[in-house]
Scaffold this motif. Structure first.
Motif, PDB file in Angstrom:
ATOM      1  N   GLU A 157       3.528   8.372  -5.372  1.00  0.00           N
ATOM      2  CA  GLU A 157       2.538   8.950  -4.727  1.00  0.00           C
ATOM      3  C   GLU A 157       0.964   8.575  -5.018  1.00  0.00           C
ATOM      4  O   GLU A 157       0.134   9.197  -5.401  1.00  0.00           O
ATOM      5  N   ALA A 158       0.948   7.241  -5.198  1.00  0.00           N
ATOM      6  CA  ALA A 158      -0.135   6.418  -5.411  1.00  0.00           C
ATOM      7  C   ALA A 158      -1.522   6.849  -4.583  1.00  0.00           C
ATOM      8  O   ALA A 158      -2.503   6.831  -5.561  1.00  0.00           O
ATOM      9  N   ASP A 159      -1.152   7.110  -3.433  1.00  0.00           N
ATOM     10  CA  ASP A 159      -2.656   7.513  -2.786  1.00  0.00           C
ATOM     11  C   ASP A 159      -3.127   8.843  -3.418  1.00  0.00           C
ATOM     12  O   ASP A 159      -4.338   8.967  -3.308  1.00  0.00           O
ATOM     13  N   LEU A 160      -2.243   9.748  -3.555  1.00  0.00           N
ATOM     14  CA  LEU A 160      -2.639  11.053  -4.188  1.00  0.00           C
ATOM     15  C   LEU A 160      -3.242  11.084  -5.582  1.00  0.00           C
ATOM     16  O   LEU A 160      -4.452  11.479  -6.045  1.00  0.00           O
ATOM     17  N   MET A 161      -2.597  10.029  -6.331  1.00  0.00           N
ATOM     18  CA  MET A 161      -2.916   9.747  -7.936  1.00  0.00           C
ATOM     19  C   MET A 161      -4.559   9.206  -7.597  1.00  0.00           C
ATOM     20  O   MET A 161      -5.303   9.894  -8.369  1.00  0.00           O
ATOM     21  N   LEU A 162      -4.818   8.342  -6.653  1.00  0.00           N
ATOM     22  CA  LEU A 162      -6.172   7.913  -6.767  1.00  0.00           C
ATOM     23  C   LEU A 162      -7.119   8.801  -6.019  1.00  0.00           C
ATOM     24  O   LEU A 162      -8.392   9.065  -6.447  1.00  0.00           O
ATOM     25  N   ASP A 163      -6.827   9.770  -5.104  1.00  0.00           N
ATOM     26  CA  ASP A 163      -7.457  10.728  -4.587  1.00  0.00           C
ATOM     27  C   ASP A 163      -8.009  11.659  -5.921  1.00  0.00           C
ATOM     28  O   ASP A 163      -8.856  12.405  -5.533  1.00  0.00           O
ATOM     29  N   LEU A 185       5.452   0.772  -6.809  1.00  0.00           N
ATOM     30  CA  LEU A 185       4.340   1.627  -6.205  1.00  0.00           C
ATOM     31  C   LEU A 185       4.916   2.118  -4.914  1.00  0.00           C
ATOM     32  O   LEU A 185       5.159   1.583  -4.088  1.00  0.00           O
ATOM     33  N   PHE A 186       4.944   3.440  -4.854  1.00  0.00           N
ATOM     34  CA  PHE A 186       5.262   4.318  -3.909  1.00  0.00           C
ATOM     35  C   PHE A 186       3.935   5.066  -3.226  1.00  0.00           C
ATOM     36  O   PHE A 186       3.287   5.727  -4.221  1.00  0.00           O
ATOM     37  N   SER A 187       3.894   5.272  -2.037  1.00  0.00           N
ATOM     38  CA  SER A 187       2.598   6.045  -1.626  1.00  0.00           C
ATOM     39  C   SER A 187       2.995   6.344  -0.231  1.00  0.00           C
ATOM     40  O   SER A 187       3.738   5.473   0.701  1.00  0.00           O
ATOM     41  N   ALA A 188       2.558   7.424   0.248  1.00  0.00           N
ATOM     42  CA  ALA A 188       2.820   7.825   1.553  1.00  0.00           C
ATOM     43  C   ALA A 188       2.041   7.110   2.761  1.00  0.00           C
ATOM     44  O   ALA A 188       2.716   6.594   3.588  1.00  0.00           O
ATOM     45  N   THR A 189       0.689   6.728   2.224  1.00  0.00           N
ATOM     46  CA  THR A 189       0.136   6.109   3.106  1.00  0.00           C
ATOM     47  C   THR A 189      -0.595   4.746   2.157  1.00  0.00           C
ATOM     48  O   THR A 189      -0.534   4.680   1.216  1.00  0.00           O
ATOM     49  N   ILE A 190      -1.025   3.721   2.916  1.00  0.00           N
ATOM     50  CA  ILE A 190      -1.561   2.812   1.847  1.00  0.00           C
ATOM     51  C   ILE A 190      -3.031   2.388   2.370  1.00  0.00           C
ATOM     52  O   ILE A 190      -3.243   1.495   2.827  1.00  0.00           O
ATOM     53  N   PRO A 191      -3.819   3.450   1.985  1.00  0.00           N
ATOM     54  CA  PRO A 191      -5.239   2.986   2.259  1.00  0.00           C
ATOM     55  C   PRO A 191      -5.731   1.774   1.409  1.00  0.00           C
ATOM     56  O   PRO A 191      -4.958   1.373   0.560  1.00  0.00           O
ATOM     57  N   HIS A 192      -7.201   1.400   1.632  1.00  0.00           N
ATOM     58  CA  HIS A 192      -7.547   0.300   1.011  1.00  0.00           C
ATOM     59  C   HIS A 192      -7.477   0.574  -0.375  1.00  0.00           C
ATOM     60  O   HIS A 192      -7.221  -0.586  -1.099  1.00  0.00           O
ATOM     61  N   VAL A 194      -5.575   1.898  -2.375  1.00  0.00           N
ATOM     62  CA  VAL A 194      -4.171   1.569  -3.051  1.00  0.00           C
ATOM     63  C   VAL A 194      -4.056   0.103  -2.997  1.00  0.00           C
ATOM     64  O   VAL A 194      -3.269  -0.432  -3.905  1.00  0.00           O
ATOM     65  N   GLU A 195      -4.130  -0.641  -1.677  1.00  0.00           N
ATOM     66  CA  GLU A 195      -4.191  -1.934  -1.750  1.00  0.00           C
ATOM     67  C   GLU A 195      -4.619  -2.824  -2.824  1.00  0.00           C
ATOM     68  O   GLU A 195      -4.165  -3.580  -3.337  1.00  0.00           O
ATOM     69  N   GLN A 196      -5.775  -2.260  -2.969  1.00  0.00           N
ATOM     70  CA  GLN A 196      -6.579  -3.015  -4.076  1.00  0.00           C
ATOM     71  C   GLN A 196      -5.960  -2.874  -5.271  1.00  0.00           C
ATOM     72  O   GLN A 196      -5.914  -3.712  -6.233  1.00  0.00           O
ATOM     73  N   LEU A 197      -5.616  -1.555  -5.900  1.00  0.00           N
ATOM     74  CA  LEU A 197      -4.845  -1.280  -6.831  1.00  0.00           C
ATOM     75  C   LEU A 197      -3.621  -2.287  -7.069  1.00  0.00           C
ATOM     76  O   LEU A 197      -3.491  -2.999  -8.173  1.00  0.00           O
ATOM     77  N   ALA A 198      -3.054  -2.187  -5.926  1.00  0.00           N
ATOM     78  CA  ALA A 198      -1.730  -3.018  -5.819  1.00  0.00           C
ATOM     79  C   ALA A 198      -1.819  -4.448  -6.238  1.00  0.00           C
ATOM     80  O   ALA A 198      -1.268  -5.298  -6.966  1.00  0.00           O
ATOM     81  N   ASN A 199      -2.855  -5.107  -5.308  1.00  0.00           N
ATOM     82  CA  ASN A 199      -3.457  -6.444  -5.470  1.00  0.00           C
ATOM     83  C   ASN A 199      -3.466  -6.793  -7.081  1.00  0.00           C
ATOM     84  O   ASN A 199      -3.299  -7.872  -7.406  1.00  0.00           O
ATOM     85  N   SER A 200      -4.203  -5.804  -7.748  1.00  0.00           N
ATOM     86  CA  SER A 200      -4.677  -6.190  -9.141  1.00  0.00           C
ATOM     87  C   SER A 200      -3.528  -5.933 -10.232  1.00  0.00           C
ATOM     88  O   SER A 200      -3.786  -6.655 -11.134  1.00  0.00           O
ATOM     89  N   ILE A 201      -2.481  -5.273  -9.951  1.00  0.00           N
ATOM     90  CA  ILE A 201      -1.700  -5.170 -10.849  1.00  0.00           C
ATOM     91  C   ILE A 201      -0.309  -5.724 -10.645  1.00  0.00           C
ATOM     92  O   ILE A 201       0.631  -5.758 -11.455  1.00  0.00           O
ATOM     93  N   LEU A 202       0.288  -5.355  -9.444  1.00  0.00           N
ATOM     94  CA  LEU A 202       1.479  -6.144  -8.827  1.00  0.00           C
ATOM     95  C   LEU A 202       1.753  -7.532  -8.669  1.00  0.00           C
ATOM     96  O   LEU A 202       0.751  -8.279  -8.588  1.00  0.00           O
TER      97      LEU A 202
END
Ligand code: AMP
Length: 413
Positions: A157-163, A185-192, A194-202
């Motif tokens: 729930e990465a989006d919620l985690m960031l919210d 990384l699991f997320s219901a939606t992939i807002p910007h 989350v994308e940024q986080l993914a880009n920086s660590i995955l």
């Protein structure tokens, strides 16, 4: 496709069969091979799609495959970070179910409850740890947790985690694990963000997308009541008396709203309970248990408290307050009409929420059925209250700060 085709071995297959799963769900079919292949993966899928098993099964399988290797005592090899306690507990339940016939050990740690018993379990050694960010970092600081052997890190729930403002904690946790680990990384939606986080660590992530399973569901009737804000409680009581039956979740935006509605419903003889972020962990767990067991048939919740929780067999969802984020509407109503059942989503819209309805309808590409025949109609000329826009965005954006400021901060969810 079967679980066997996905290279899941006997001890796990047996547990999965006992859990009543015949075949993998779509997200499992797509994700399991990638996880077994040690790829980093971004999965957009909601609760209800079977996403927990999509990471739990291959993680268990990988650990099982390694068991012939010399044992050094148990070290944490898989770490699952979850934003809410309920979700963390649910994930632990799933891991325990699937690992029944293995000797892999799982535990869960989360805040809001005594730390000592959690320390005791950790000291005995576990293979899989599920944790909420704050408690995880606390235990790490106290040297109870060693993340040097983590091979797979799951951010659920990465989006919620960031919210919820956990971005700094998540980054810190990622850095505390070894560089070579696999990240899912699991997320219901992939807002910007989350994308940024993914880009920086995955690392060269594969992507799995599973279509949202809710608003498009033909089995959910979606009805809309225009009603003045001050009459929402009366409308709710009217509908509970005459129309809405069965197991119901009522969503409100704030914990204050949840408490107020709960009191009113109890006073009127309804069996209701509630969950929100200011309730103690035990109270939240009890409420969920009572609802799942059928001791109460109405659960009133904020979105954050209810997010990710696996509550099935709902007959109705009531959007007492409309969400300001349209995707939240989709999450909410996705809880009803699962597995071919039918369900109804009731939405109450007051004058100041009309814009929310517009964006929701745009997102779901559907006009809700307006019910005009009810005792508390909204004057069509009623003026919305204009909210000042908040240009800096979420107040949680900068992450959680000191323990002291955390204690002072009143959570709205
Ligand atoms: P999740 O999306 O992980 O919250 O899972 C939603 C529900 O689906 C849970 O109750 C799971 O036990 C159930 N589930 C997961 N995988 C399967 C499967 N392959 N077949 C049937 N049910 C499943």
């Amino acid at each position: 496709m079967s679980f066997k085709d996905l290279k899941i071995s006997k001890p796990i297959l047996r547990a999965v069969a006992e859990a009543g799963y015949d075949n993998p769900t779509l997200v499992q079919e797509k994700t399991i091979p990638l996880v077994l292949d040690k790829k980093d993966v971004i999965v957009s899928a909601q609760t209800g799609t079977g996403k927990t098993a999509a990471f739990a099964l291959p993680i268990l399988q990988t650990l099982l495959n390694q068991q012939d290797a010399p044992k050094k005592g148990k070290t944490i090899k898989a770490l699952i970070v979850s934003p809410t306690r309920e979700l963390a507990i649910q994930i632990e339940d799933n891991f325990k179910t699937y690992s029944t016939y293995t000797n892999l050990r799982t535990t869960v740690v989360y805040g809001g409850t005594s730390i000592e018993p959690q320390k005791d379990v950790l000291k005995k050694g576990v293979d899989i740890l599920i944790a909420t960010p704050g408690r995880l970092l606390d235990l790490h600081k106290q040297d109870i947790i060693n993340l040097d052997y983590v091979e797979t890190l799951v951010l659920d729930e990465a989006d919620l985690m960031l919210d919820m403002g956990f971005i700094d904690d998540v980054r810190k946790i990622e850095r505390l694990c070894t560089k070579e680990k696999q990240i899912l990384l699991f997320s219901a939606t992939i807002p910007h963000k989350v994308e940024q986080l993914a880009n920086s660590i995955l690392n060269l992530p594969e992507r799995v997308e599973v279509a949202q399973n809710s608003s498009t569901s033909k089995n959910v009737a979606q009805v809309l009541y225009y009603v003045p804000k001050r009459n929402k409680i009366e409308l709710c009581l009217h509908l509970l008396r005459n129309t809405i039956k069965g197991n119901i979740i009522i969503f409100r935006r704030t914990k204050f709203g949840v408490d107020k509605l709960e009191k009113t419903l109890l006073k009127n003889g309804y069996k209701a309970d509630s969950i929100h972020g200011d309730k103690s962990q035990t109270a939240r767990q009890d409420a969920l248990k009572r609802f799942k067991k059928g001791e109460v048939n109405i659960l009133i919740a904020t979105d954050v408290a209810a997010r990710g929780i696996d509550i099935t067999d709902l007959d109705a969802v009531v959007n007492f307050d409309l969400p300001n984020v349209p995707e939240t509407y989709v999450h909410r109503i996705g809880r009803t009409a699962r597995a071919g059942n039918t369900g109804i989503a009731y939405s109450f819209c007051s004058a100041d929420e009309k814009d929310y309805i517009k964006t929701i309808q745009q997102l779901i590409q559907l006009q809700l059925d307006i019910i005009e025949d009810h005792p508390y109609p909204l004057d069509p000329k009623a003026k919305p209250i204009i909210h000042k826009s908040n240009k800096t965005g979420s107040k949680h954006k900068k992450g959680r700060k000191s323990v002291a400021s955390k204690k002072k901060k009143k959570r709205w969810y």
